[in-house]
Design an enzyme around this catalytic site. Structure first.
Site, PDB file in Angstrom:
ATOM      1  N   ASP A  63      49.999  15.103  24.893  1.00  0.00           N
ATOM      2  CA  ASP A  63      51.211  14.835  24.116  1.00  0.00           C
ATOM      3  C   ASP A  63      52.386  15.266  24.985  1.00  0.00           C
ATOM      4  O   ASP A  63      52.564  16.469  25.244  1.00  0.00           O
ATOM      5  CB  ASP A  63      51.163  15.638  22.808  1.00  0.00           C
ATOM      6  N   ARG A 154      69.733  -0.752  18.576  1.00  0.00           N
ATOM      7  CA  ARG A 154      69.057   0.044  19.608  1.00  0.00           C
ATOM      8  C   ARG A 154      69.970   1.205  20.027  1.00  0.00           C
ATOM      9  O   ARG A 154      70.070   1.518  21.207  1.00  0.00           O
ATOM     10  CB  ARG A 154      68.688  -0.840  20.815  1.00  0.00           C
ATOM     11  N   TYR A 157      67.754   4.297  21.064  1.00  0.00           N
ATOM     12  CA  TYR A 157      66.915   3.822  22.174  1.00  0.00           C
ATOM     13  C   TYR A 157      67.763   3.611  23.426  1.00  0.00           C
ATOM     14  O   TYR A 157      67.420   4.088  24.514  1.00  0.00           O
ATOM     15  CB  TYR A 157      66.239   2.514  21.757  1.00  0.00           C
ATOM     16  N   LYS A 161      67.494   5.590  27.051  1.00  0.00           N
ATOM     17  CA  LYS A 161      67.151   4.905  28.303  1.00  0.00           C
ATOM     18  C   LYS A 161      68.275   5.050  29.326  1.00  0.00           C
ATOM     19  O   LYS A 161      68.016   5.125  30.531  1.00  0.00           O
ATOM     20  CB  LYS A 161      66.812   3.439  28.025  1.00  0.00           C
ATOM     21  N   THR A 192      53.574  -6.282  24.078  1.00  0.00           N
ATOM     22  CA  THR A 192      52.687  -5.115  23.949  1.00  0.00           C
ATOM     23  C   THR A 192      52.395  -4.896  22.470  1.00  0.00           C
ATOM     24  O   THR A 192      53.072  -5.474  21.609  1.00  0.00           O
ATOM     25  CB  THR A 192      53.368  -3.847  24.507  1.00  0.00           C
ATOM     26  N   PRO A 193      51.414  -4.038  22.154  1.00  0.00           N
ATOM     27  CA  PRO A 193      51.127  -3.787  20.726  1.00  0.00           C
ATOM     28  C   PRO A 193      52.349  -3.310  19.948  1.00  0.00           C
ATOM     29  O   PRO A 193      52.554  -3.717  18.797  1.00  0.00           O
ATOM     30  CB  PRO A 193      50.044  -2.701  20.789  1.00  0.00           C
ATOM     31  N   SER A 194      53.195  -2.495  20.558  1.00  0.00           N
ATOM     32  CA  SER A 194      54.342  -2.015  19.776  1.00  0.00           C
ATOM     33  C   SER A 194      55.369  -3.122  19.559  1.00  0.00           C
ATOM     34  O   SER A 194      56.022  -3.173  18.525  1.00  0.00           O
ATOM     35  CB  SER A 194      54.983  -0.784  20.422  1.00  0.00           C
ATOM     36  N   ARG A 198      56.834  -4.454  15.992  1.00  0.00           N
ATOM     37  CA  ARG A 198      58.249  -4.632  15.624  1.00  0.00           C
ATOM     38  C   ARG A 198      58.482  -6.043  15.095  1.00  0.00           C
ATOM     39  O   ARG A 198      59.258  -6.237  14.155  1.00  0.00           O
ATOM     40  CB  ARG A 198      59.146  -4.348  16.839  1.00  0.00           C
TER      41      ARG A 198
HETATM   42  P1  NAD Z   1      53.539   0.918  23.266  1.00  0.00           P
HETATM   43  O1  NAD Z   1      54.675   1.327  22.396  1.00  0.00           O
HETATM   44  O2  NAD Z   1      52.724  -0.270  22.936  1.00  0.00           O
HETATM   45  O3  NAD Z   1      52.577   2.160  23.467  1.00  0.00           O
HETATM   46  C1  NAD Z   1      53.112   3.429  23.505  1.00  0.00           C
HETATM   47  C2  NAD Z   1      52.022   4.413  23.895  1.00  0.00           C
HETATM   48  O4  NAD Z   1      52.650   5.691  23.870  1.00  0.00           O
HETATM   49  C3  NAD Z   1      50.858   4.460  22.904  1.00  0.00           C
HETATM   50  O5  NAD Z   1      49.638   4.389  23.607  1.00  0.00           O
HETATM   51  C4  NAD Z   1      51.055   5.816  22.226  1.00  0.00           C
HETATM   52  O6  NAD Z   1      49.843   6.428  21.830  1.00  0.00           O
HETATM   53  C5  NAD Z   1      51.742   6.603  23.333  1.00  0.00           C
HETATM   54  N1  NAD Z   1      52.464   7.766  22.833  1.00  0.00           N
HETATM   55  C6  NAD Z   1      53.231   7.836  21.714  1.00  0.00           C
HETATM   56  N2  NAD Z   1      53.687   9.096  21.555  1.00  0.00           N
HETATM   57  C7  NAD Z   1      53.224   9.813  22.605  1.00  0.00           C
HETATM   58  C8  NAD Z   1      53.338  11.171  22.996  1.00  0.00           C
HETATM   59  N3  NAD Z   1      54.049  12.043  22.247  1.00  0.00           N
HETATM   60  N4  NAD Z   1      52.717  11.581  24.133  1.00  0.00           N
HETATM   61  C9  NAD Z   1      52.001  10.710  24.862  1.00  0.00           C
HETATM   62  N5  NAD Z   1      51.839   9.404  24.540  1.00  0.00           N
HETATM   63  C10 NAD Z   1      52.448   8.972  23.436  1.00  0.00           C
HETATM   64  O7  NAD Z   1      54.085   0.816  24.730  1.00  0.00           O
HETATM   65  P2  NAD Z   1      54.967  -0.272  25.474  1.00  0.00           P
HETATM   66  O8  NAD Z   1      55.612  -1.251  24.554  1.00  0.00           O
HETATM   67  O9  NAD Z   1      54.134  -0.731  26.595  1.00  0.00           O
HETATM   68  O10 NAD Z   1      56.152   0.668  25.995  1.00  0.00           O
HETATM   69  C11 NAD Z   1      55.919   1.620  27.002  1.00  0.00           C
HETATM   70  C12 NAD Z   1      57.248   2.040  27.560  1.00  0.00           C
HETATM   71  O11 NAD Z   1      57.955   0.899  28.049  1.00  0.00           O
HETATM   72  C13 NAD Z   1      58.181   2.719  26.570  1.00  0.00           C
HETATM   73  O12 NAD Z   1      58.883   3.762  27.213  1.00  0.00           O
HETATM   74  C14 NAD Z   1      59.129   1.603  26.171  1.00  0.00           C
HETATM   75  O13 NAD Z   1      60.376   2.105  25.743  1.00  0.00           O
HETATM   76  C15 NAD Z   1      59.242   0.860  27.481  1.00  0.00           C
HETATM   77  N6  NAD Z   1      59.669  -0.534  27.374  1.00  0.00           N
HETATM   78  C16 NAD Z   1      58.960  -1.409  26.627  1.00  0.00           C
HETATM   79  C17 NAD Z   1      59.388  -2.736  26.534  1.00  0.00           C
HETATM   80  C18 NAD Z   1      58.646  -3.763  25.701  1.00  0.00           C
HETATM   81  O14 NAD Z   1      59.190  -4.831  25.454  1.00  0.00           O
HETATM   82  N7  NAD Z   1      57.417  -3.499  25.294  1.00  0.00           N
HETATM   83  C19 NAD Z   1      60.555  -3.141  27.207  1.00  0.00           C
HETATM   84  C20 NAD Z   1      61.246  -2.215  27.982  1.00  0.00           C
HETATM   85  C21 NAD Z   1      60.792  -0.896  28.056  1.00  0.00           C
END
Ligand code: NAD
Length: 215
Positions: A63, A154, A157, A161, A192-194, A198
């Site tokens: 974590d 955002r 967020y 960033k 991605t899953p997140s 959304r």
């Molecule tokens: P996601 O949101 O699908 O997955 C997030 C992961 O973070 C999960 O596996 C979760 O278990 C883990 N997590 C959550 N809380 C945690 C903690 N306290 N300690 C350790 N792990 C923890 O991931 P994503 O969409 O691939 O995003 C990853 C990163 O990329 C993030 O920083 C996000 O802001 C950034 N990002 C994503 C996008 C997008 O469109 N998906 C775009 C730009 C930036």
């Protein structure tokens, strides 16, 4: 298979799904030894399966909001050549939707987590870089949000960033002469899953998906 990362050990946070998980698989394919960390045990187990139980992959529950846990892991790990701070959370809303608790959570997970990991791992990375002359790299996950433009809903967020970008430039300036590079990664929309979550949570998911792609 390219082996450009052979002999390098890279630790990745938030590695159980999404960009972190894809990065683990890409680093393994490029020959690195990878330490994949996340708070999701099941996700890490399925990642190990997907990686064919590669002996170059180790997994650890971590974590990134827990300073003691970050320090304990750093004490156990071999010196890293790469640290990818990928963990992050998307708060949805404007400044009027963001109370202090929501702000503190986003700042803690998206920004302070990187303070924790860099303070824990950088001394070992710098020492190893000096010993081997091989250099080291920190990659901090930022976003197109704030680096290129502001997006609606955002507020927290984008603020986090932007902080990641400033922090990464400061680390680069402080340590590049010792062979440590530090960059911020600023992706656009990534499937991605997140992101799927959304889209599903939106009032009109079909339109929401179009909007994410259009931006
Ligand atoms: P996601 O949101 O699908 O997955 C997030 C992961 O973070 C999960 O596996 C979760 O278990 C883990 N997590 C959550 N809380 C945690 C903690 N306290 N300690 C350790 N792990 C923890 O991931 P994503 O969409 O691939 O995003 C990853 C990163 O990329 C993030 O920083 C996000 O802001 C950034 N990002 C994503 C996008 C997008 O469109 N998906 C775009 C730009 C930036």
């Amino acid at each position: 298979m390219t082996t450009s990362l052979s002999g390098k050990t890279i630790l990745i946070t938030a590695a159980a799904q999404g960009i972190g998980r894809a990065s683990v698989l890409a680093c393994l394919a490029a020959g690195a030894d990878v330490i994949a960390t996340d708070i999701q045990a099941e996700g890490l187990a399925s990642l190990a399966d997907e990686a064919g139980k590669s002996p170059r992959l180790s997994t650890a529950l971590l974590d990134v909001r827990d300073t003691a846990a970050v320090q304990a892991l750093a004490a156990q790990c071999p010196p890293l050549q790469g640290l990818f701070n990928c963990a992050g959370f998307v708060h949805h809303g404007s400044v009027l939707d963001c109370d202090e608790a929501a702000w503190d959570f986003s700042m803690d997970l998206n920004v302070k987590s990187m303070l924790r990991t860099m303070r824990a791992f950088l001394p070992g990375m710098l020492a190893e870089s000096a010993r081997s002359g091989g250099g080291a790299s920190v990659l901090n996950m930022a976003s197109m949000a704030s680096s290129v433009k502001g997006f609606p809903n955002r507020f927290a967020y984008g603020a986090t960033k932007a902080a990641v970008i400033g922090m990464s430039k400061a680390v680069a300036a402080d340590f590049v002469k010792q062979g440590l590079r530090c960059n911020a990664l600023c992706p656009g929309t990534v499937d991605t899953p997140s992101l799927r979550g959304r889209i599903a949570a939106a009032a009109d998911p079909v339109q929401a998906e179009k909007d994410f792609i259009a931006r």
